[in-house]
Structure formats: C-alpha cells, structure tokens
Scaffold this motif. Sequence first.
Motif, mmCIF file in Angstrom:
data_model
loop_
_atom_site.group_PDB
_atom_site.id
_atom_site.type_symbol
_atom_site.label_atom_id
_atom_site.label_comp_id
_atom_site.label_asym_id
_atom_site.label_seq_id
_atom_site.Cartn_x
_atom_site.Cartn_y
_atom_site.Cartn_z
ATOM 1 N N GLU A 88 67.570 -8.725 33.551
ATOM 2 C CA GLU A 88 66.198 -8.284 33.289
ATOM 3 C C GLU A 88 65.603 -7.490 34.445
ATOM 4 O O GLU A 88 64.533 -6.908 34.316
ATOM 5 C CB GLU A 88 65.306 -9.485 32.969
ATOM 6 N N LYS A 89 66.289 -7.494 35.565
ATOM 7 C CA LYS A 89 65.798 -6.690 36.691
ATOM 8 C C LYS A 89 66.211 -5.228 36.561
ATOM 9 O O LYS A 89 65.775 -4.389 37.337
ATOM 10 C CB LYS A 89 66.316 -7.259 38.009
ATOM 11 N N PHE A 90 67.075 -4.937 35.621
ATOM 12 C CA PHE A 90 67.428 -3.535 35.363
ATOM 13 C C PHE A 90 66.296 -2.887 34.569
ATOM 14 O O PHE A 90 65.536 -3.573 33.896
ATOM 15 C CB PHE A 90 68.734 -3.465 34.567
ATOM 16 N N PRO A 91 66.204 -1.549 34.612
ATOM 17 C CA PRO A 91 65.139 -0.879 33.849
ATOM 18 C C PRO A 91 65.280 -1.165 32.358
ATOM 19 O O PRO A 91 66.389 -1.352 31.861
ATOM 20 C CB PRO A 91 65.364 0.604 34.128
ATOM 21 N N ILE A 92 64.159 -1.150 31.677
ATOM 22 C CA ILE A 92 64.127 -1.525 30.264
ATOM 23 C C ILE A 92 65.017 -0.612 29.414
ATOM 24 O O ILE A 92 65.674 -1.067 28.482
ATOM 25 C CB ILE A 92 62.670 -1.556 29.736
ATOM 26 N N VAL A 213 64.302 2.207 40.466
ATOM 27 C CA VAL A 213 64.365 0.786 40.088
ATOM 28 C C VAL A 213 65.806 0.305 40.183
ATOM 29 O O VAL A 213 66.714 0.894 39.620
ATOM 30 C CB VAL A 213 63.841 0.587 38.649
ATOM 31 N N SER A 214 65.986 -0.759 40.941
ATOM 32 C CA SER A 214 67.322 -1.282 41.177
ATOM 33 C C SER A 214 67.189 -2.791 41.261
ATOM 34 O O SER A 214 66.224 -3.295 41.817
ATOM 35 C CB SER A 214 67.827 -0.695 42.495
#
Lengths: 502, 421
Positions: A88-92, A213-214
């Motif tokens: 869930e920390k990856f981009p949507i 975002v990473s």
Amino acid sequence: MKDLLSAEDTNDIQSWIYSGYPHLPKSTYAFLRIDDQIRARQFLKGIPWQISSATKSRNRQAQSHQVLNVAFTAMGLLALGIDDETVEKFPIEFQEGMNAPHRGAFLGDISPGGKPDHTVRDYAASAVHLLFACHFISASVRDSWISKFQRDSSAGGLSLVGLELGELADSGKEHFGFKDGISNPEIHGFKGAGSATGEFILGYPNEQGCMPVSPLLSPESDPHDLLPPAMCDNRNMRDLGRNGTYLVFRKLAQDVSAFWNFIADDCRRRLGRAEPADLVWLASKLVGRWPNGVSLVEAPHFDAYSEIMQERLKAGSLNDFTYGQTDTSGHRCPFAAHVARMNPRDRIQGLSESEALGTTARHRLLRRGRRYGPELFDLKILDTPESWNRLQQLFQSRPEAQDTTRSDRGLFFIAFCANIREQFEFVQRAWGNNPHFNSAKGSQDPLIGTNSSITPGRSGIPIPDRDGGITTGLVPQAVSFRGGGYFFLPSIAAFRWICHGK
Amino acid sequence: MPRSGFVALIPVAPGRLEELERVLLSWGNDVLLEDEGGLKPDAFVDFRDQQFIHFMRFALLKVDNEQRLLITADFDLEIHDFLEFLRRKTTCPDAIWGLCVGWRKEIDFSLWFLNFVVVPEATYIAFPGVTLQRVNQAVALFKFRDEVLSGRFSPRRQGITEAARILVRVDCLFRAAFFIRNAAKSAYRTIGLLFSRKLDLSRQEMRLLWEGGRRVASSLNRVWWIRAFNILSRNPAPVAVPIWSSARPPFHRLTSFAGYPAEDSVFQNQLTLLTSFPAAEEARLRGVLRSIDLYARGLAFPGSLLGIATIHTVRWTILPDCHGVPGRIWLLMTSNYDGSWDSYISEFCARIFSGLDAIWGCAEGAPPAGARDIPAFKEFLRTRQIPAAVFYSAYKGGSVSFTRMALTLRPVNRLIAGLVG
C-alpha cells in the motif's frame, strides 16, 4: 540535486534503464503467475546474479549474448508474501494496475460507460505477477533460453501466463514504416546531462526537486540490511524503491492496411488521386516525421539527398530540434501530429518556449519498445522516392485481403517513469487523447488516440499551412490496445529483499 | 452592457437537500458529454435562449454542517437585471427556491437573493469588459477568415482570397496595436486603482498586502518586470531543497473526479474548491488575495493571469458567517478554465507554486512541501473539490487563447469580411 550516480548505485540499477540493448535484436517477455509462494521464492533467490546491472551494460566488454530483467506487479508482490502494508506504500496507480475499469476509462482503453472498445484479451490483470524480460543476440539463443526457462519456472512454482516475442528491426522502423524510438531522454545521473534522475529512477529528486513516491520501510523490515537508506529528510528509513522504477507495458496491435488505406482514401477524396508522394506526405504529417525519422520541422519537403537529411541521418542526430523558432504555427509539423503531441518540446499553446520545455521535461518517458509480428511490406521502400511507386501498388485499390497473411503485428510499448500518473498517464490522457490540446481542434492522436466512438463530435486531423490548410477525414482505429500492465522494476538489492521477505 | 458576476451561497432548508440535488442533477451538466447527461435544453434556465451568460454553475456545499446552495454566474447585465431574468425564467420557483431558507412567493426575489451574494476577495476575468456577443462575433469573423483564406468560400473570386492573404501577412501590426492598447489600459487602470478609495488601507493592511504580493511574486522570475521587482525588493525565489513527496497511503483515486468521466473531452471545465484555514491566518490570507485582486484588476493583460492562458474566470471568496467550528475559516475558489484538470493543476504547480503556497500553504491538510510536491498537492485539491450539479459554458468552441487571438485580429478580420461584402 543533479549529481552523477555512484558506482554502488549503477551496480544496483537494472541495465534496462541504462540501455535499450540495440545490439540484442531479439527479445522475449514472459508473463508469469506465482502458484506456490515458497518454491517461487526459492526460484527467485537464484535470479539476482543473472540480472544485468547498469554498470555491466556500460562496460561494453561485458556485454553478453543475453540480458535478463525482472519486474513485478502489485499482485505479484502480494503473491510473494509481501504484506499489504508495504504494497500500500506504492502509488495507487501501480496498486490498481492498468486494467482496473476506471483506469481503463481514464486512459481511453475502455469507453466511460464501461463498454470495452478494445479486446483486452491477452492478459487478465490479476493473473500476471511477474515479467521476465530477456533480450538476445539471436533467435537461436532465445529459443534455447525459452525452453530452459519454461522447465525451470514450472519447477519453481510459476506458471507461464503469456509469452511474447519482440524484435528490433535493422531499420528501426515500426510496422507503419516510420523510424521509431528516436526521441528518448538522457538521464542526468548516467550522462551528466539531460533529465533529472528522479524523473526515471526512484530515490532521487525529479525536475521539481521532489522525490517520487517510493515505499519507505522501517529498519526492522530489513533485518538482512539489504536496502539502501532513504535520502534527504528520511535517512532513518529504508528505501525499497531506490534505484528501481515503474515499467509501463502495453501491447498495441497495428492494422497496417487500415492505416495506409485511410491515407490513400483521404488523398483520393481531397485530390482525386493518390500519387505516392501524396501518400508519404500525408502519413508523415500525421506522424510528424518522415519515414526515415527526419523531423518535418527540419526538412519540410522530402528530398532524400538534401543536405539536411543526409547530415541528420549520418550524424544520427534526429532528435536535435525544437519547434519554437521555425514552426510556431504548425505549418511544417502539425500541432496534432503524433510526435508533437507525445513530446511537444517548446511548443505548447499559452506557454513561452522555455516554459513549454520545462513542462515537457516533467512528462517524459524512457521508452524501450520493440515490435512484433512480420512486416506487411518492405518498409525500406519508404526511404527513397524511387521505390514509393511500390506503395501505390500496394494500397491503390482497396481489397480487404491485401493483408493476406492476417498476421498479428504491432508493437510493445515499454516505458520507464518514476511517476506513472504524471508521466505515462498524463501524456496518454492530457496530450494524446485530449481533443483540445494545442490547436487539436477536436482531434485525437492520429496513431495512439482512442479514435473510436468515445468522443462525440471529434474530427479529423488538422494540417495547417499558410493558406489555411486541410483537415483529414476521421482517422480509423489503426492501433488498438491489446493488454498490458504496470510493473515495478526493482533495484537488484530490492529484488533480493523481495525474495527474502521480512 | 457591463460585464459582471456573482457568488451566492443560499442556505438550504433543513431536510430538503436531497430533493434539491435531484432537481439540479436533472438539468444536466456541460462537464459531461451529451450521452452522459450534458446540459439539457429544457433546464430551468434555457441557456440557448440568451446571449449574455458566459458561465453559470450550481453546486451543493456543506460548510460546518450547514448545507448551502452555491450559485456563480458571469453575465453581461447589471446584477438586478440578471436576477430579474432569473426570476422570469424560473417556471416553478418553488421547485428550487422553495427548498432554500427564507423563500416565500410574496417576497421580492431580487432582494431575497441579494442577501446571499458574497463579495469575492479576489476576482480575475480573462476579458473584462468584453461581452459575449463581441466574443461570438470575433470568433465568427475568425472562422470566416479561415473560409476565405482556404478559397472554399468564393472559388470564383480569387482576387478576394489573394487580398485577404495579403492582409493576413500584416497580422503582426494588429497584434502590436492590441498590445499597445492594452498596455496603456493596464497602466491607466493601475494608476486609477492606486489613487482610488478602495485602496484606503491601514498600515497593517498595507504590510499584509506587500508581504502577500512578495510571496506570490517570488517564483515568477520568468516575467521580466516581476524579476526586476524581486531583485529590487530582495525577494529571492524559494530554494528548491530536495524533499520527499508527502503523498502517503491511503492514496486517493485521482484518475478522474467522481461523476466526470469525460472531464478532458470537454472544452471548458470548472473547479469548485472549498478549503479550510485556521482563523489566525485570515488577515494574511486576505493580504495575499488582495494583492492578486489588485494585479488582476490592474496590470493583468487580457487572457493571461501571470502568463497562464487557460483561465476564463476565477474568484476567491472567504465565506462569511461560518461559525460551526470556532477558529476556522473557509475559502471558496470557483474557476472556469480550458481543457484538462491535470494540465491545469500541473501548470499552476510548476509555474506559480509560490503563489499557490501563499494561498494554500497553511490550509488544513495542505502538503508540507506545498505545491512543488505535485502528487500530494493534486490529492489535496481533489479531496476538497466539489462537483457542480449544473454547469453551463457559453464558450463551446473557444479556449482563452483562441478567444484572445480572435479579439486581437478582429479588426483585420472585419476588413476581410468587408472585402467579401
């Protein structure tokens, strides 16, 4: 902000980001599903040493006859047992994938009402977990690798969902006959010039001075100390994305007959004839380059032996041009041409030249595309006016059976970017499919636009000239989306971490 | 006819919100394509029937638990005349006004309505003083010129086409005249503003105005005179220290705004944005907005707000009488713009990020790195955007830049039209 990458980092980056492997003309893309997590992990643990790094690719002596790169989908990370919290920390956009219904509508792959305009039949999004992309020096090396890989992967708890074979033609042309893959940005971290590293590789600042975002992990998530620390103000965290990137894969089928028949029909409709020179002229206006790759801005008239063409072709400097000074009004390269939409350079309506360059720099893609399927006709005939007659013979009448082979042909659009939304999706939607981008006058991209019933009132491609210009008829859907996905191409260290798990 | 507009916020009667929403949604919307519910001709204002409404929107807002009906409009009438038009056109007033607080058949509609009209803190209009009729005429002349130039119009009268082509070669003269005229107008307006009573400011207000203006100007070095201002007033551009994007899970789906699947396929778009601020920021915020207002009313050139040529109108309004949560104020931004939301926001973020930060930097929920962090900033905006229940745009085929070109070349195009007779 704009430093060269350290040796440690180049060693960690998969070589595909560094090079498109022009010396390895054959390629294969194996899409896999993980059936058995434990066996798959064991199998994948043996892979990192096979993956080629940017350092190896840079050092020409070490270039081997085959190069392997591996990427994951979000479903793949979950299937390998990576916890939800990390994924869930990856981009949507990466989490949802390219085939999520609303994303398909957003990209123009599905009409807004949900009516599929294309057959997304090749891969169901949820089924693909891994992409093994391998490039080879020859078909025989490829065949032996494939048979070995099929054995090994099924023993490793993976099943093959799809296998695609790509190739790089000697001429560098795609199936319509135009030279492809010319305009590719340079990465500052490799070359000391070009786009900010963070536009294409995670873990570095982008053109805005912002880190893409990473997924950042706590040190406890990395007990084997495999991941590098995050940069800037997050040094206490581990950066799973650093030295990796996102990969956009799209299989685009090309209907070559439909494209050239449309060109021939449109010439006939307007001029009452379809001379070979008219056909090439109109097709080039839609693409924005002549078939040999020289820009219409630099050579407004085709003369294969003119100084500028010879010079550009010899020096291989097909990409060193801007629109601003020479072509503000689109009389040479129309605003609506494919290359002017995908990379408008310094020509965006309402912006000054330097502002437009800045805007373009934030929406670039690093392309690694290959084509598939046999050529419908000898594409080299397009490069010399003497052989254009051949084109006229091919497409002068309209027998539907011109394409007797009925072969499937097209290209694999493969692109790297650090922000799928601001780069790939932005270009596709705000520039390619937007009927109001840059004097497009209701038209969409002549090649990759969703030239279907999605946009009512859409029109043909405007081709301006000093006397007002013309508008073509409605462009048929000659390029259609057949399937694809968003992948995470991890760094080699991150690959090790993924295989080890927490 | 003067060009004017308003922002009105009418409280909705308790329990009638859903009914009102149903009524509004049945009229359709210009942000949608026809087959998805584009604006219907039988909507309660017959928009085909008039020649003076540029834009109009209806939206439902929830501010501190109070439901309000937002109406914004841009038109070429005095506000009283417009309200009279609105009253006449409302075939069934009870169906809409009856659902709002305080409406009764007996009372004077205009007087009732004017109670809810709020004065925007800052207003920018791309072509102030230009009526819709004039725009339409300029656009029609421009299209006519294309016809003449292509020779399709009068194939037998080649002479006219040739003459038109010669006239077109001197387009630059008309552009220069347009520039000079507008430069003079800007200077005149600015001087007028500086000496008008509107600027009768206290010391404190002057200071806030100055500081707000400086903040907005700091990332605008690309404009030569702002660069000169920044150098002289020692106002350096914000230093771009590498930062992490603050876009963090759970990520919102930013693809397209709920209800607008074809957001990029329409010519004109609208943005209604409701953001909240700590009340302590009010004075500072007013300073920033007034500096923008001053620029927009004075120096701004037609069709360009600090070089951004996609905005038709934008209004920033600090909502009055919102006392639901003490210590909080609400800023409403309503804008009508060209093309895709993505490009619109990206352009803003890249080109005047210090201006955006000056406005929204201390809004509740704004990304810490400000507008430079585009993914986080877009998320911030999307989650605070309010869909328009009804949106009407008169500029079906004309972007700001096209309209500006049509207006610039109107004299030469009239000459061409005169040639044809």
